[in-house]
Write a protein that holds these residues in place. Structure first.
Motif, mmCIF file in Angstrom:
data_model
loop_
_atom_site.group_PDB
_atom_site.id
_atom_site.type_symbol
_atom_site.label_atom_id
_atom_site.label_comp_id
_atom_site.label_asym_id
_atom_site.label_seq_id
_atom_site.Cartn_x
_atom_site.Cartn_y
_atom_site.Cartn_z
ATOM 1 N N THR A 1 0.881 -1.183 0.000
ATOM 2 C CA THR A 1 0.000 0.000 0.000
ATOM 3 C C THR A 1 0.917 1.232 0.000
ATOM 4 O OG1 THR A 1 -0.294 -0.025 2.436
ATOM 5 C CG2 THR A 1 -1.904 -1.218 1.108
ATOM 6 N N HIS A 2 0.940 1.991 1.105
ATOM 7 C CA HIS A 2 1.891 3.091 1.271
ATOM 8 C C HIS A 2 2.708 2.817 2.527
ATOM 9 C CE1 HIS A 2 -0.157 6.453 -1.349
ATOM 10 N NE2 HIS A 2 0.341 5.483 -2.062
ATOM 11 N N ASP A 3 3.857 3.434 2.664
ATOM 12 C CA ASP A 3 4.793 3.054 3.738
ATOM 13 C C ASP A 3 4.430 3.688 5.081
ATOM 14 O OD1 ASP A 3 5.408 5.586 2.810
ATOM 15 O OD2 ASP A 3 7.575 5.326 2.970
ATOM 16 N N TRP A 4 3.265 3.240 5.582
ATOM 17 C CA TRP A 4 2.735 3.781 6.833
ATOM 18 C C TRP A 4 3.174 2.990 8.057
ATOM 19 C CZ3 TRP A 4 -2.070 3.086 3.505
ATOM 20 C CH2 TRP A 4 -2.383 4.265 2.815
ATOM 21 N N VAL A 5 3.743 1.787 7.872
ATOM 22 C CA VAL A 5 3.927 0.833 8.968
ATOM 23 C C VAL A 5 5.414 0.648 9.282
ATOM 24 C CG1 VAL A 5 3.464 -1.532 9.746
ATOM 25 C CG2 VAL A 5 1.796 -0.354 8.278
ATOM 26 N N ALA A 6 5.763 0.802 10.561
ATOM 27 C CA ALA A 6 7.149 0.579 11.001
ATOM 28 C C ALA A 6 7.409 -0.926 11.113
ATOM 29 C CB ALA A 6 7.381 1.239 12.354
ATOM 30 N N PRO A 7 8.617 -1.365 10.789
ATOM 31 C CA PRO A 7 8.954 -2.775 11.037
ATOM 32 C C PRO A 7 9.055 -3.017 12.541
ATOM 33 C CG PRO A 7 10.914 -1.564 10.369
ATOM 34 C CD PRO A 7 9.767 -0.610 10.253
ATOM 35 N N ALA A 8 8.897 -4.260 12.980
ATOM 36 C CA ALA A 8 9.073 -4.588 14.406
ATOM 37 C C ALA A 8 10.461 -4.125 14.833
ATOM 38 C CB ALA A 8 8.923 -6.091 14.610
ATOM 39 N N GLY A 9 10.533 -3.407 15.943
ATOM 40 C CA GLY A 9 11.809 -2.905 16.429
ATOM 41 C C GLY A 9 12.231 -1.596 15.791
ATOM 42 N N PRO B 1 -3.333 -0.398 22.742
ATOM 43 C CA PRO B 1 -1.866 -0.404 22.769
ATOM 44 C C PRO B 1 -1.337 -1.338 21.671
ATOM 45 C CG PRO B 1 -2.794 -1.010 24.921
ATOM 46 C CD PRO B 1 -3.937 -0.961 23.957
ATOM 47 N N GLY B 2 -0.192 -0.970 21.109
ATOM 48 C CA GLY B 2 0.422 -1.841 20.103
ATOM 49 C C GLY B 2 0.035 -1.514 18.671
ATOM 50 N N TRP B 3 -0.812 -0.490 18.493
ATOM 51 C CA TRP B 3 -1.221 -0.154 17.126
ATOM 52 C C TRP B 3 -0.253 0.811 16.443
ATOM 53 C CZ3 TRP B 3 -6.960 0.267 15.343
ATOM 54 C CH2 TRP B 3 -7.620 -0.933 15.653
ATOM 55 N N GLY B 4 0.467 1.628 17.251
ATOM 56 C CA GLY B 4 1.287 2.604 16.536
ATOM 57 C C GLY B 4 2.313 3.337 17.377
ATOM 58 N N LEU B 5 3.089 4.141 16.677
ATOM 59 C CA LEU B 5 4.157 4.950 17.258
ATOM 60 C C LEU B 5 3.928 6.409 16.888
ATOM 61 C CD1 LEU B 5 7.150 2.758 15.963
ATOM 62 C CD2 LEU B 5 6.013 2.583 18.209
ATOM 63 N N ASP B 6 4.433 7.308 17.737
ATOM 64 C CA ASP B 6 4.357 8.724 17.364
ATOM 65 C C ASP B 6 5.547 9.071 16.461
ATOM 66 O OD1 ASP B 6 6.599 9.143 18.940
ATOM 67 O OD2 ASP B 6 5.490 10.021 20.614
ATOM 68 N N ARG B 7 5.664 10.332 16.111
ATOM 69 C CA ARG B 7 6.683 10.760 15.169
ATOM 70 C C ARG B 7 8.107 10.498 15.661
ATOM 71 N NH1 ARG B 7 5.549 15.275 11.204
ATOM 72 N NH2 ARG B 7 3.623 15.866 12.235
ATOM 73 N N GLU B 8 8.260 10.408 16.988
ATOM 74 C CA GLU B 8 9.587 10.125 17.559
ATOM 75 C C GLU B 8 9.822 8.612 17.716
ATOM 76 O OE1 GLU B 8 7.786 12.910 18.895
ATOM 77 O OE2 GLU B 8 9.077 13.973 17.465
ATOM 78 N N GLY B 9 8.861 7.811 17.263
ATOM 79 C CA GLY B 9 9.047 6.361 17.351
ATOM 80 C C GLY B 9 8.675 5.781 18.698
ATOM 81 N N GLY C 1 3.860 -8.623 16.156
ATOM 82 C CA GLY C 1 5.282 -8.403 16.406
ATOM 83 C C GLY C 1 6.173 -8.748 15.225
ATOM 84 N N HIS C 2 7.332 -9.392 15.494
ATOM 85 C CA HIS C 2 8.290 -9.623 14.408
ATOM 86 C C HIS C 2 7.754 -10.592 13.365
ATOM 87 C CE1 HIS C 2 9.212 -13.225 16.823
ATOM 88 N NE2 HIS C 2 9.692 -13.718 15.710
ATOM 89 N N LYS C 3 6.783 -11.434 13.725
ATOM 90 C CA LYS C 3 6.224 -12.368 12.738
ATOM 91 C C LYS C 3 5.374 -11.617 11.706
ATOM 92 C CE LYS C 3 6.375 -16.335 15.877
ATOM 93 N NZ LYS C 3 5.666 -17.477 16.484
ATOM 94 N N GLY C 4 4.498 -10.737 12.195
ATOM 95 C CA GLY C 4 3.690 -9.937 11.267
ATOM 96 C C GLY C 4 4.561 -9.019 10.419
ATOM 97 N N SER C 5 5.613 -8.506 11.025
ATOM 98 C CA SER C 5 6.545 -7.633 10.318
ATOM 99 C C SER C 5 7.239 -8.392 9.179
ATOM 100 C CB SER C 5 7.576 -7.123 11.329
ATOM 101 O OG SER C 5 8.425 -6.159 10.786
ATOM 102 N N ALA C 6 7.617 -9.640 9.448
ATOM 103 C CA ALA C 6 8.257 -10.468 8.419
ATOM 104 C C ALA C 6 7.279 -10.755 7.276
ATOM 105 C CB ALA C 6 8.755 -11.775 9.040
#
Lengths: 344, 344
Positions: free
Chosen positions: A149-157, A206-214, A233-238
């Protein structure tokens, strides 16, 4: 047009719903073929009470069609790259018509080879995956579909957007019943749900997102400005990374980041590729003479899931579809008015 | 045999490690070809500090080889079911040799068609997915692999075991570097980790399992007697179901439940099918004349994940592998003694 309904909603027949959506799109200059294919997908979602992919997407099509690259007259054609890979260049129209044109050769190839791929390139994508997966299952095949889609999602970690919300969907045919079909985003929450909660002033789980500072945040506005998080977590990220690679570079199309850059602030639907794989669920057994009965084994699995209270995905959609047959399709009156007001 | 090391461990060379594992297996009557293929996979895991799939699996091979159906002399051969589907019947030996024999025709078909499938049937499966996925990536192809196990995992919303721990793995080739490879179970935790925590008297994280009555539990013994849970709620549950279907009925082989019934209390490694898909990551771009550079797009994605502190899966394994090259491979002395004590 029938206008039964209370103040908040009105009820349309399937034909009226389709005419509303198609009429809107052709009135804005979209080719009749493209309009029909996209309207069909949006109306199926509306009918099945899957509103986030229903007619509420219609107003947004104006922003998509306003993208400088958008092609209202795109007339995509399927080409066989190899006996197992069918490609359709959506030619910068909506992806729906390109998918529709690619499905017959995809399914023919899957029946002959046991597996085949449909690579759709350069399509503006505004629809759910499940309507197409249902069509594949209706022909007795299993289907797997995914797209960036668009790069809205941070990788795990990580701390900022790289991955898309990257949906993945799968269907398995069932004789005399609706197919087994799932279709979900690999982000923890849906972007539309986060936007809705911002409007409503409700915190995110909780766990849905990060702010601009991560930093982890439950503030919808902060997460929309920052980054979403993958599910699991890291599984969904993979998994989301695999989807980037298979529905991006593998089919020579954009990653979620490249798609966002291509958008360049137009707020159009993401323009990218789409990977659809079809499998023949009886070919291996028949060709190898293996005794295992694929249909009985799958049905036993579904029965055991349901017997213990596990829900098969799609059950809610099929219940809504059955209601729509007798009661018509209820749509929100404010949405209906908005669509009419946007008619040229 | 070199016996450097402290009291708790000793250090072996790669050759010594392989000889230990192969020698154990052939001493117990396994054919030299089968022993070599399985030993190679276990020793790779041991070398990469992926101990759960390393030599600690060796003692358990005795229980597998004691299964009434196990075939110490299995000599599997690849057959082409269609130009896109290669099948290897493992003939009730370990699955490793069957996979090894199927890989060359799989990769040849993927290079010609863009995608191909290897269906391995009737193999006792004791190994991780990533060693094979790395081999596929080493040939410049992407790989996807999955298999059922035993029905230890409850579906989301359910109360008892139906699904397997169903691992899924994926690899993407990278020029001049180790490939991108992930390999994870679709259960929230690994069964081996739950067993370890039971030994240690440590509670499980919440969300890992249910007791026999279907109630959430953090007691390892209660969860081993009850059911594990999938990762990521209904999404992970749906993925595990897809794996049951694609690596079970699609390839005319057992579901996790059927595999458990086949075991019939033997405590052997699960005997089931394995699905491996190979993709040519440059074919679509080359055949369609699309301008997008698949390699550059993938490398940009990996760089952006790492730049923000996200870890690429497999990095820990590759670091351990580099250490093993110079320092040798350290294995636990009690495990080494156990292996020697079990020699016939």
């Amino acid at each position: 047009m029938t206008t039964i309904g209370d103040g908040a909603s009105l009820t349309l027949s399937w034909r009226e719903l389709l005419e509303l959506a198609e009429g809107f799109l052709t009135a804005h200059g979209l080719s009749p073929e493209q309009a029909r294919a996209l309207a069909l997908s949006l109306c199926r979602a509306e009918r099945d009470d899957s509103r986030s992919h229903g007619l509420q997407r219609l107003p947004g099509t104006l922003e998509t069609m306003a993208h400088p690259a958008f092609n209202r007259k795109a007339d995509p054609r399927a080409e066989m790259l190899t006996p197992a890979i069918i490609r359709v260049d959506a030619d910068y129209g909506f992806s729906s018509l390109a998918v529709e044109r690619g499905l017959p050769p995809l399914m023919e190839a899957a029946r002959s080879l046991g597996i085949a791929v449909l690579a759709v390139n350069n399509g503006f994508h505004a629809t759910a995956l499940w309507p197409v997966l249902e069509e594949i299952a209706a022909q007795g095949l299993a289907g797997l579909s995914m797209n960036p889609t668009h790069d809205w999602v941070a990788p795990a970690g990580g701390s900022g957007g790289v991955l898309g919300t990257n949906p993945i969907g799968f269907s398995w045919p069932r004789r005399g019943r609706p197919p087994y079909v799932f279709d979900f985003a690999t982000s923890a929450g849906a972007r539309a749900e986060i936007a809705l909660r911002r409007q409503q002033g409700r915190a995110l789980p909780p766990g849905w997102g990060l702010d601009r500072e991560g930093r982890p945040s439950t503030d919808p506005a902060a997460v929309l400005a920052g980054a979403m998080l993958p599910f699991g977590g890291h599984k969904g990220s993979a998994l989301a990374t695999m989807i980037e690679l298979l529905a991006g570079p593998f089919i020579a199309d954009r990653t979620s980041r490249q798609s966002a850059l291509f958008d360049d602030g137009a707020r159009a639907a993401p323009c990218h590729g789409e990977l659809i794989v079809a499998f023949d669920p009886v070919l291996v057994g028949a060709a190898s003479g293996q005794g295992n009965d694929a249909e009985a084994a799958a049905e036993d699995l579904f029965a055991r899931i349901e017997q213990q209270g596990g829900r098969l995905p799609g059950a809610r959609r099929h219940a809504a579809r059955a209601r729509a047959k007798t009661e018509g399709i209820s749509i929100s009156r404010p949405l209906h008015e908005k669509i009419l007001a946007l008619m040229p």
